[in-house]
Design a protein around this motif. Structure first.
Motif, short mmCIF file in Angstrom:
data_model
loop_
_atom_site.label_atom_id
_atom_site.label_comp_id
_atom_site.label_asym_id
_atom_site.label_seq_id
_atom_site.Cartn_x
_atom_site.Cartn_y
_atom_site.Cartn_z
N GLY A 239 0.85 -1.22 0.06
CA GLY A 239 -0.08 -0.11 -0.05
C GLY A 239 0.94 1.25 -0.08
N LEU A 240 0.42 2.35 0.24
CA LEU A 240 1.20 3.70 0.12
C LEU A 240 2.14 3.90 1.17
CD1 LEU A 240 -1.76 6.16 -0.87
CD2 LEU A 240 -0.02 5.12 -2.15
N ALA A 241 1.85 2.93 2.43
CA ALA A 241 3.09 2.94 3.35
C ALA A 241 4.09 2.41 2.81
CB ALA A 241 2.51 1.89 4.70
N THR B 149 2.28 15.92 -1.42
CA THR B 149 1.24 15.58 -0.52
C THR B 149 0.36 16.90 0.02
OG1 THR B 149 2.30 13.74 0.39
CG2 THR B 149 0.42 14.37 1.34
N GLU B 150 -0.82 16.73 -0.81
CA GLU B 150 -1.71 18.16 -0.21
C GLU B 150 -2.89 17.54 0.37
OE1 GLU B 150 -3.11 19.46 -4.17
OE2 GLU B 150 -0.85 20.22 -4.80
N GLY B 151 -3.29 18.05 1.40
CA GLY B 151 -4.39 17.92 2.39
C GLY B 151 -3.84 16.80 3.28
N GLU B 152 -4.74 16.50 4.22
CA GLU B 152 -4.27 15.81 5.52
C GLU B 152 -4.55 14.05 4.84
OE1 GLU B 152 -5.92 14.69 9.97
OE2 GLU B 152 -6.88 16.51 8.84
N ALA B 153 -3.45 13.53 5.05
CA ALA B 153 -3.31 12.20 4.74
C ALA B 153 -4.25 11.28 5.58
CB ALA B 153 -1.92 11.40 4.74
N LEU C 22 -0.21 13.44 -4.28
CA LEU C 22 -1.25 12.62 -3.67
C LEU C 22 -1.99 14.00 -3.09
CD1 LEU C 22 0.82 10.20 -1.71
CD2 LEU C 22 -0.49 9.77 -3.64
N THR C 23 -3.34 14.09 -3.37
CA THR C 23 -4.39 15.07 -2.79
C THR C 23 -5.36 14.30 -2.09
OG1 THR C 23 -3.81 16.21 -4.97
CG2 THR C 23 -5.78 17.02 -3.72
N TYR C 24 -5.44 14.62 -0.85
CA TYR C 24 -6.64 13.97 -0.11
C TYR C 24 -7.78 14.85 0.12
CZ TYR C 24 -3.29 10.27 1.28
OH TYR C 24 -2.34 9.37 1.05
N THR C 25 -9.05 14.47 0.01
CA THR C 25 -10.17 15.14 0.31
C THR C 25 -11.01 14.30 1.26
OG1 THR C 25 -11.47 14.35 -1.55
CG2 THR C 25 -10.16 16.55 -2.10
N PRO C 26 -12.06 14.99 1.88
CA PRO C 26 -12.70 14.21 2.81
C PRO C 26 -13.30 12.77 2.23
CG PRO C 26 -13.62 16.43 2.96
CD PRO C 26 -12.56 16.53 1.76
N SER C 27 -13.55 12.91 0.90
CA SER C 27 -14.14 11.47 0.64
C SER C 27 -13.08 10.84 -0.56
CB SER C 27 -15.56 11.75 0.15
OG SER C 27 -15.58 12.49 -0.96
N TRP C 28 -12.15 11.51 -1.07
CA TRP C 28 -11.54 10.83 -2.36
C TRP C 28 -10.07 11.47 -2.05
CZ3 TRP C 28 -13.22 8.50 -6.65
CH2 TRP C 28 -14.78 8.53 -6.80
N VAL C 29 -9.12 10.49 -2.83
CA VAL C 29 -7.81 10.63 -2.75
C VAL C 29 -7.53 10.56 -4.35
CG1 VAL C 29 -7.36 8.39 -2.49
CG2 VAL C 29 -5.48 10.06 -2.21
N THR C 30 -6.64 11.75 -4.75
CA THR C 30 -6.44 11.82 -6.24
C THR C 30 -5.04 11.75 -6.25
OG1 THR C 30 -8.37 13.32 -6.73
CG2 THR C 30 -6.54 13.33 -8.23
N PRO D 259 -11.93 6.40 -4.31
CA PRO D 259 -12.84 6.84 -3.06
C PRO D 259 -11.87 6.40 -1.73
CG PRO D 259 -13.60 4.70 -4.00
CD PRO D 259 -12.61 5.38 -4.84
N MET D 260 -12.12 7.40 -0.72
CA MET D 260 -11.18 7.08 0.52
C MET D 260 -11.63 5.55 1.18
SD MET D 260 -9.40 9.35 1.03
CE MET D 260 -9.01 9.28 2.80
N HIS D 261 -12.89 5.13 0.99
CA HIS D 261 -13.53 4.10 1.21
C HIS D 261 -13.69 3.33 -0.28
CE1 HIS D 261 -12.60 4.63 5.45
NE2 HIS D 261 -13.04 5.46 5.35
#
Length: 407
Positions: free
Chosen positions: A267-269, A289-293, A328-336, A391-393
């Motif tokens: 995974g990303l780890a 990295t943009e946004g909170e991972a 890596l761009t994180y939003t509340p429900s998606w990662v781009t 999607p985040m999930h």
């Protein structure tokens, strides 16, 4: 349970069952013909006359499997002959006719059974009343209707129950067949997923190993003191390829196998280790990295890792550049996830497989399988880009168009 056993035996030995049925109805007629004088059912005609007609009716029962209508007609005619010759009908003498009506309802449709029962009832009742008009009409009518209509009702009930059980069994078989098809479909999907993993692992490590081997060959001729270091990196790459292949193929092992993989799915780890393997072959990768991972579900995490791995592998094979950027761009429900390179502007045109090759097809199918989207193509400023929205999930509902790429 006993009834079911008798049914099974009758199906296995139809001739024996028909013979037993005919003998039973004939025996009832013989018993009726032997009743002593003074009995309410005492015969007014010679007993031999009755026995012969009953025997003919009983013999007609051998036709019921292929000709149930004919059997019902013949037995009704035999009972009618008895009534017209002055015999006072009763259930014993009517046994062949009653059994035939039961079998008619059992082997035909409800409409045919009703017509047969009503016809027999009206015919025999009319003959009895016409032959002996001084008999108590009420008792004769009630008795005749009760004897003649009851077998048809019983036969219809048995047929309906048999059809219900057959339908239930068919539904159970269909459900079982559907479950088998679903299991086969899931097995096929799992095999496809495994094929994608194997493609990603093999393509990545073979590309790195090939690049390292070419570099080692060059160093042996021009800088031999640096060749051992590159050969060590080549060995590390092949070892890592074997470990990943063993872990991926090991997922196919059955429960209880001793060689099952213990390492978690990538995974990303594990992204730093992946980037380090590319740096060993001369590709510098910058991560933004943009946004909170946020933590991702296992399926999304694995897809993100594999797409980055495949995109960077394509950069090393086709881009002709020494640098790439992973965003890596994180939003509340998606990662781009964006993988960009600044390779030659004519690469994408000269290598159309970059846009429509199997690698990108596999990446797109991976993204779609978990509700994501993937976009890939040349950049206006030069180079190539792969942009993935996940999607985040695994199942995110109603995605924001601003958060995910459009295909």
């Amino acid at each position: 349970m006993m009834i079911s056993d008798w049914r099974d035996k009758a199906r296995r030995h139809p001739r024996a069952a028909d013979s037993a049925l005919a003998l039973a109805t004939f025996a009832l007629g013989v018993i009726a013909s032997a009743l002593p004088p003074g009995s309410p059912t005492h015969l007014r005609v010679p007993a031999t006359h009755v026995v012969v007609i009953v025997a003919l009716g009983a013999a007609s029962l051998f036709l019921h499997r292929h000709h149930p209508r004919l059997t019902a007609g013949l037995t009704t005619v035999c009972a009618l002959v008895l009534a017209l010759t002055g015999v006072q009908l009763n259930p014993l003498l009517q046994a062949p006719c009653l059994v035939a009506l039961f079998l008619l309802a059992l082997r035909t449709d409800r409409r045919t059974a009703r017509i047969g029962a009503v016809t027999a009832t009206v015919t025999l009742l009319a003959a009895t009343l016409a032959r002996d008009p001084e008999s108590p009409w009420g008792l004769v009518i009630v008795g005749m209707i009760s004897w003649t209509l009851l077998p048809g009702a019983l036969g219809d009930a048995v047929r309906s129950n048999t059809e219900y059980l057959a339908a239930a069994e068919a539904r159970a078989e269909l459900a079982e067949h559907t479950r088998e098809e679903e299991a086969l479909r899931r097995v096929s999907e799992e095999r496809l997923r495994m094929a994608r993993d194997l493609h990603d692992v093999v393509a990545h490590h073979i590309a790195l190993a090939a690049t390292q081997a070419r570099t080692a060959t060059y160093l042996m001729h021009h800088h031999p003191e640096r060749a051992p270091e590159m050969m060590t990196s080549l060995v590390d790459s092949t070892d890592e390829a074997l470990r990943e292949l063993r872990a991926t193929v090991g997922l196919l092992r059955q429960q209880g196998d001793t060689d099952s993989p213990r390492d978690p799915a990538p995974g990303l780890a594990q992204l730093p280790n992946l980037l380090e393997s590319f740096e060993r072959v001369g590709l510098s990768v910058h991560v933004v990295t943009e946004g909170e991972a946020r933590p991702l579900s296992p399926g999304v995490d694995l897809t993100a890792y594999r797409v980055i791995q495949e995109a960077l592998t394509n950069v090393t094979k086709h881009a002709g550049t020494a640098s790439a950027t992973v965003r890596l761009t994180y939003t509340p429900s998606w990662v781009t996830i964006s993988v960009d390179d600044d390779g030659r502007a004519d690469v994408s045109a000269s290598r159309p497989d970059r846009v429509s090759g199997y690698g990108l097809i596999g990446m797109r199918e991976r993204a779609q399988s978990i509700g994501g989207r993937l976009q890939a193509g040349p950049r206006e400023e030069g180079g190539f880009t792969v942009r993935l929205g996940l999607p985040m999930h695994k199942k995110a509902q109603h995605p924001n168009p601003e958060e995910v790429p459009h295909q």
